[in-house]
Scaffold this motif. Structure first.
Motif, PDB file in Angstrom:
ATOM      1  N   ALA A   1       0.877  -1.173   0.000  1.00 27.20           N
ATOM      2  CA  ALA A   1       0.000   0.000   0.000  1.00 27.20           C
ATOM      3  C   ALA A   1       0.913   1.221   0.000  1.00 27.20           C
ATOM      4  CB  ALA A   1      -0.914  -0.002   1.220  1.00 27.20           C
ATOM      5  N   PHE A   2       0.877   1.990  -1.075  1.00 21.22           N
ATOM      6  CA  PHE A   2       1.801   3.118  -1.265  1.00 21.22           C
ATOM      7  C   PHE A   2       0.996   4.410  -1.318  1.00 21.22           C
ATOM      8  CE2 PHE A   2       6.243   3.846  -2.788  1.00 21.22           C
ATOM      9  CZ  PHE A   2       6.181   5.220  -2.881  1.00 21.22           C
ATOM     10  N   TYR A   3       1.262   5.307  -0.361  1.00 18.68           N
ATOM     11  CA  TYR A   3       0.565   6.588  -0.279  1.00 18.68           C
ATOM     12  C   TYR A   3       1.523   7.692  -0.734  1.00 18.68           C
ATOM     13  CZ  TYR A   3      -2.755   3.880   2.456  1.00 18.68           C
ATOM     14  OH  TYR A   3      -3.671   2.923   2.864  1.00 18.68           O
ATOM     15  N   GLY A   4       1.258   8.260  -1.932  1.00 16.77           N
ATOM     16  CA  GLY A   4       2.167   9.243  -2.510  1.00 16.77           C
ATOM     17  C   GLY A   4       1.433  10.403  -3.148  1.00 16.77           C
ATOM     18  N   SER A   5       2.172  11.257  -3.810  1.00 15.11           N
ATOM     19  CA  SER A   5       1.597  12.465  -4.429  1.00 15.11           C
ATOM     20  C   SER A   5       0.741  12.119  -5.636  1.00 15.11           C
ATOM     21  CB  SER A   5       2.713  13.442  -4.822  1.00 15.11           C
ATOM     22  OG  SER A   5       3.708  12.779  -5.592  1.00 15.11           O
ATOM     23  N   SER A   6       1.338  11.490  -6.642  1.00 14.81           N
ATOM     24  CA  SER A   6       0.579  11.044  -7.806  1.00 14.81           C
ATOM     25  C   SER A   6       1.419  10.103  -8.656  1.00 14.81           C
ATOM     26  CB  SER A   6       0.126  12.235  -8.664  1.00 14.81           C
ATOM     27  OG  SER A   6      -0.632  11.772  -9.782  1.00 14.81           O
ATOM     28  N   LEU A   7       0.756   9.078  -9.156  1.00 14.67           N
ATOM     29  CA  LEU A   7       1.380   8.171 -10.107  1.00 14.67           C
ATOM     30  C   LEU A   7       0.966   8.522 -11.529  1.00 14.67           C
ATOM     31  CD1 LEU A   7       3.168   5.520 -10.034  1.00 14.67           C
ATOM     32  CD2 LEU A   7       1.031   4.298 -10.451  1.00 14.67           C
ATOM     33  N   VAL A   8      -0.264   9.031 -11.699  1.00 19.40           N
ATOM     34  CA  VAL A   8      -0.805   9.238 -13.045  1.00 19.40           C
ATOM     35  C   VAL A   8      -0.588  10.647 -13.581  1.00 19.40           C
ATOM     36  CG1 VAL A   8      -2.539   7.421 -12.814  1.00 19.40           C
ATOM     37  CG2 VAL A   8      -3.106   9.777 -12.140  1.00 19.40           C
ATOM     38  N   SER A   9      -0.068  11.537 -12.744  1.00 24.67           N
ATOM     39  CA  SER A   9       0.150  12.914 -13.189  1.00 24.67           C
ATOM     40  C   SER A   9       1.512  13.417 -12.735  1.00 24.67           C
ATOM     41  CB  SER A   9      -0.940  13.839 -12.635  1.00 24.67           C
ATOM     42  OG  SER A   9      -0.678  15.182 -12.995  1.00 24.67           O
TER      43      SER A   9
ATOM     44  N   PRO B   1      -2.027   2.411 -14.873  1.00 25.05           N
ATOM     45  CA  PRO B   1      -1.328   1.302 -15.535  1.00 25.05           C
ATOM     46  C   PRO B   1      -1.873  -0.058 -15.112  1.00 25.05           C
ATOM     47  CG  PRO B   1      -0.044   2.096 -13.683  1.00 25.05           C
ATOM     48  CD  PRO B   1      -1.240   3.000 -13.774  1.00 25.05           C
ATOM     49  N   ASP B   2      -1.529  -1.086 -15.895  1.00 28.39           N
ATOM     50  CA  ASP B   2      -1.981  -2.425 -15.543  1.00 28.39           C
ATOM     51  C   ASP B   2      -1.098  -3.074 -14.482  1.00 28.39           C
ATOM     52  OD1 ASP B   2       0.306  -2.901 -17.022  1.00 28.39           O
ATOM     53  OD2 ASP B   2      -0.708  -3.983 -18.646  1.00 28.39           O
ATOM     54  N   TRP B   3       0.046  -2.434 -14.162  1.00 26.77           N
ATOM     55  CA  TRP B   3       0.956  -3.008 -13.171  1.00 26.77           C
ATOM     56  C   TRP B   3       0.749  -2.440 -11.776  1.00 26.77           C
ATOM     57  CZ3 TRP B   3       3.527   1.366 -11.783  1.00 26.77           C
ATOM     58  CH2 TRP B   3       3.743   2.328 -12.776  1.00 26.77           C
ATOM     59  N   CYS B   4      -0.223  -1.561 -11.606  1.00 24.25           N
ATOM     60  CA  CYS B   4      -0.471  -0.956 -10.304  1.00 24.25           C
ATOM     61  C   CYS B   4      -1.918  -0.480 -10.240  1.00 24.25           C
ATOM     62  CB  CYS B   4       0.489   0.214 -10.074  1.00 24.25           C
ATOM     63  SG  CYS B   4       0.284   1.080  -8.510  1.00 24.25           S
ATOM     64  N   ARG B   5      -2.601  -0.809  -9.165  1.00 27.16           N
ATOM     65  CA  ARG B   5      -3.947  -0.273  -8.937  1.00 27.16           C
ATOM     66  C   ARG B   5      -3.806   1.146  -8.389  1.00 27.16           C
ATOM     67  NH1 ARG B   5      -7.031  -1.194  -3.801  1.00 27.16           N
ATOM     68  NH2 ARG B   5      -9.129  -0.341  -4.107  1.00 27.16           N
ATOM     69  N   VAL B   6      -4.510   2.099  -8.986  1.00 28.51           N
ATOM     70  CA  VAL B   6      -4.453   3.491  -8.553  1.00 28.51           C
ATOM     71  C   VAL B   6      -5.788   3.879  -7.933  1.00 28.51           C
ATOM     72  CG1 VAL B   6      -4.148   5.896  -9.256  1.00 28.51           C
ATOM     73  CG2 VAL B   6      -2.745   4.104 -10.303  1.00 28.51           C
ATOM     74  N   VAL B   7      -5.730   4.389  -6.710  1.00 29.40           N
ATOM     75  CA  VAL B   7      -6.921   4.867  -6.022  1.00 29.40           C
ATOM     76  C   VAL B   7      -6.776   6.374  -5.815  1.00 29.40           C
ATOM     77  CG1 VAL B   7      -8.297   4.780  -3.907  1.00 29.40           C
ATOM     78  CG2 VAL B   7      -7.319   2.671  -4.853  1.00 29.40           C
ATOM     79  N   VAL B   8      -7.645   7.143  -6.461  1.00 29.02           N
ATOM     80  CA  VAL B   8      -7.654   8.598  -6.296  1.00 29.02           C
ATOM     81  C   VAL B   8      -8.745   8.949  -5.288  1.00 29.02           C
ATOM     82  CG1 VAL B   8      -7.957  10.830  -7.436  1.00 29.02           C
ATOM     83  CG2 VAL B   8      -6.857   8.936  -8.663  1.00 29.02           C
ATOM     84  N   TYR B   9      -8.372   9.674  -4.241  1.00 30.55           N
ATOM     85  CA  TYR B   9      -9.361  10.029  -3.223  1.00 30.55           C
ATOM     86  C   TYR B   9      -9.522  11.543  -3.132  1.00 30.55           C
ATOM     87  CZ  TYR B   9      -5.180  10.582  -0.200  1.00 30.55           C
ATOM     88  OH  TYR B   9      -3.964  10.949   0.324  1.00 30.55           O
ATOM     89  N   GLU B  10     -10.693  11.966  -2.699  1.00 34.31           N
ATOM     90  CA  GLU B  10     -10.994  13.388  -2.572  1.00 34.31           C
ATOM     91  C   GLU B  10     -10.114  14.020  -1.492  1.00 34.31           C
ATOM     92  OE1 GLU B  10     -15.073  13.873  -1.701  1.00 34.31           O
ATOM     93  OE2 GLU B  10     -15.785  13.163  -3.654  1.00 34.31           O
ATOM     94  N   GLY B  11      -9.890  15.307  -1.648  1.00 36.32           N
ATOM     95  CA  GLY B  11      -9.100  16.028  -0.658  1.00 36.32           C
ATOM     96  C   GLY B  11      -9.926  16.402   0.552  1.00 36.32           C
TER      97      GLY B  11
ATOM     98  N   TYR C   1       5.191  -8.123  -6.882  1.00 37.06           N
ATOM     99  CA  TYR C   1       4.476  -7.369  -5.858  1.00 37.06           C
ATOM    100  C   TYR C   1       3.123  -6.892  -6.385  1.00 37.06           C
ATOM    101  CZ  TYR C   1       8.773  -7.283  -3.112  1.00 37.06           C
ATOM    102  OH  TYR C   1       9.881  -7.647  -2.386  1.00 37.06           O
ATOM    103  N   GLU C   2       2.114  -6.934  -5.532  1.00 41.53           N
ATOM    104  CA  GLU C   2       0.786  -6.424  -5.844  1.00 41.53           C
ATOM    105  C   GLU C   2       0.667  -5.040  -5.200  1.00 41.53           C
ATOM    106  OE1 GLU C   2      -3.859  -7.491  -4.776  1.00 41.53           O
ATOM    107  OE2 GLU C   2      -2.356  -9.101  -4.810  1.00 41.53           O
ATOM    108  N   ILE C   3       0.621  -3.998  -6.023  1.00 40.96           N
ATOM    109  CA  ILE C   3       0.771  -2.631  -5.517  1.00 40.96           C
ATOM    110  C   ILE C   3      -0.506  -1.833  -5.715  1.00 40.96           C
ATOM    111  CG2 ILE C   3       2.159  -0.520  -5.651  1.00 40.96           C
ATOM    112  CD1 ILE C   3       4.329  -2.268  -7.084  1.00 40.96           C
ATOM    113  N   THR C   4      -0.887  -1.096  -4.666  1.00 42.51           N
ATOM    114  CA  THR C   4      -1.953  -0.107  -4.769  1.00 42.51           C
ATOM    115  C   THR C   4      -1.373   1.248  -4.406  1.00 42.51           C
ATOM    116  OG1 THR C   4      -3.655  -1.716  -4.158  1.00 42.51           O
ATOM    117  CG2 THR C   4      -4.239   0.621  -4.002  1.00 42.51           C
ATOM    118  N   PHE C   5      -1.570   2.220  -5.291  1.00 37.30           N
ATOM    119  CA  PHE C   5      -1.052   3.574  -5.082  1.00 37.30           C
ATOM    120  C   PHE C   5      -2.227   4.491  -4.770  1.00 37.30           C
ATOM    121  CE2 PHE C   5       0.625   7.723  -5.948  1.00 37.30           C
ATOM    122  CZ  PHE C   5       2.002   7.641  -5.745  1.00 37.30           C
ATOM    123  N   TYR C   6      -2.166   5.157  -3.614  1.00 42.79           N
ATOM    124  CA  TYR C   6      -3.223   6.056  -3.173  1.00 42.79           C
ATOM    125  C   TYR C   6      -2.756   7.500  -3.339  1.00 42.79           C
ATOM    126  CZ  TYR C   6      -4.897   1.782  -0.908  1.00 42.79           C
ATOM    127  OH  TYR C   6      -5.326   0.498  -0.657  1.00 42.79           O
TER     128      TYR C   6
END
Length: 363
Positions: A4-12, A55-65, A34-39
């Motif tokens: 579970a990876f909590y970061g700034s952004s993977l898609v932008s 991407p298909d190699w990482c699940r991306v979860v975008v959450y509201e501020g 590794y099975e990765i989810t980026f929040y």
């Protein structure tokens, strides 16, 4: 193993200098199973300026501020074997760290991944009651994307159990040679957003040489420079999307790397730009910082300048053919030693050793 990876952004990559680092490293780790989810939070208009699809190699979860959304995604840390809170997420970082640590399982590896260690350590030094400082006893490992021994020693001095640098690198699938683009024709190009910790150095290493060499063409890319005084031989083109970075790197005779002041002072902190440019085969001129020779050989694989006058001298004495030879040597070096596949080997060994030790301790 789940991360579970909590970061700034993977898609932008919009106002997000860590995007290349996250993408290259996490894709390489995914390739190792590794099975990765980026929040990532929906802040700073990053979602409006996406430059890749999820991407298909990482699940991306975008959450509201919002606080409620933050707490909801932090709760998902409970299902991970490895929980990572990165620096500079951009929304309620201190609360996010606390919530992630509170929800992580006891046996999970809890990591603070610092993508701007000099700035973080400066905050810790002036504020003994800093939330990160208070949290360090519950964090198993600090990983940084640069800094070498100075950063390792500094983190240990403020209470980190262990600190290991995991340096920037090259993702050959993303950064590679492409045909030249007429939009980016110049003798020297620089790409970087206008930041307080960088502006004076851009004046010194880029704008001053441009004013000296009026017969040469200079190219400036990045956000925020529109009202900056500059000589008429500087072509300012604004934000350059990541899809154009390879062309921006290969088209000018040379490109310039200018470290932020804190990174230059700390040393051992190659920017993602160094490896992006080298991977495209660009001739790179960089400001001096300690540790350059661990990554590229000065004068053969990279040119090093200690001030703007040296930048002007190097550029004046550089030929197109000489620049191409330097760029090709740099490309071969980073492909051999400094890819994210190389870095993932290191990180994978760190993770497996720690998980293995925890398994033995539980038996």
């Amino acid at each position: 193993m789940k991360i579970a990876f909590y970061g700034s952004s993977l898609v932008s990559a919009y106002w997000n200098g860590a995007a290349t680092y996250y993408r290259g490293l996490l894709r390489a780790l995914s390739g190792k199973g590794y099975e990765i989810t980026f929040y990532e939070p929906d802040v700073y208009d990053r979602q409006k300026n996406r430059d890749i699809d999820p991407p298909d190699w990482c699940r991306v979860v975008v959450y509201e501020g919002t606080i409620d959304a933050l707490k909801a995604v932090a709760g998902e840390a409970a299902s991970a074997d490895i929980v990572v809170k990165a620096s500079g997420v951009g929304f309620e970082d201190d609360l996010l760290l606390e919530e992630v640590l509170r929800n992580a399982r006891a046996k999970a590896i809890k990591i603070f991944w610092d993508v701007d260690a000099p700035a973080t350590l400066a905050e810790l030094r002036v504020n003994p009651d800093h939330p990160l400082g208070r949290a360090l006893p519950r964090i198993d490992l600090v990983l940084t994307y640069g800094g070498g021994d100075p950063v390792v020693s500094a983190y240990r001095s403020v209470g980190a159990a262990e600190c290991i640098p995991v340096y920037n690198a090259l993702d050959p699938q993303t950064h590679h040679p492409v045909p030249e683009d007429p939009r980016f024709v110049a003798d020297l190009g620089f790409l970087g957003n206008r930041l307080p910790d960088r502006e004076a150095r851009v004046e010194h290493f880029f704008l001053e040489p441009a004013s000296r060499l009026r017969d040469r063409k200079f190219l400036l890319g990045g956000s925020g420079w529109h009202d900056k005084p500059m000589s008429s031989n500087v072509n300012y083109i604004g934000h350059v999307p990541t899809r154009d970075h390879n062309a921006f790197n290969v088209t000018p005779m040379a490109v310039l790397n200018i470290s932020r002041a804190s990174m230059a002072e700390t040393g051992f902190s190659p920017a993602t730009r160094v490896f992006e440019a080298a991977g495209a085969g660009a001739c790179l001129i960089t400001d001096y910082w300690e540790g350059i020779d661990l990554f590229l050989k000065p004068d053969e694989e990279i040119l090093v300048a200690r001030d703007g006058e040296e930048v002007a001298t190097l550029l004046a004495g550089l030929s197109r053919r000489g620049a191409q030879e330097i760029g090709e040597r740099a490309r071969q070096r980073v492909l051999a030693e400094h890819t994210y596949a190389n870095r993932a080997e290191t990180v994978d060994a760190i993770f497996r050793a720690r998980l293995g030790a925890r398994g033995e301790a539980a038996e």
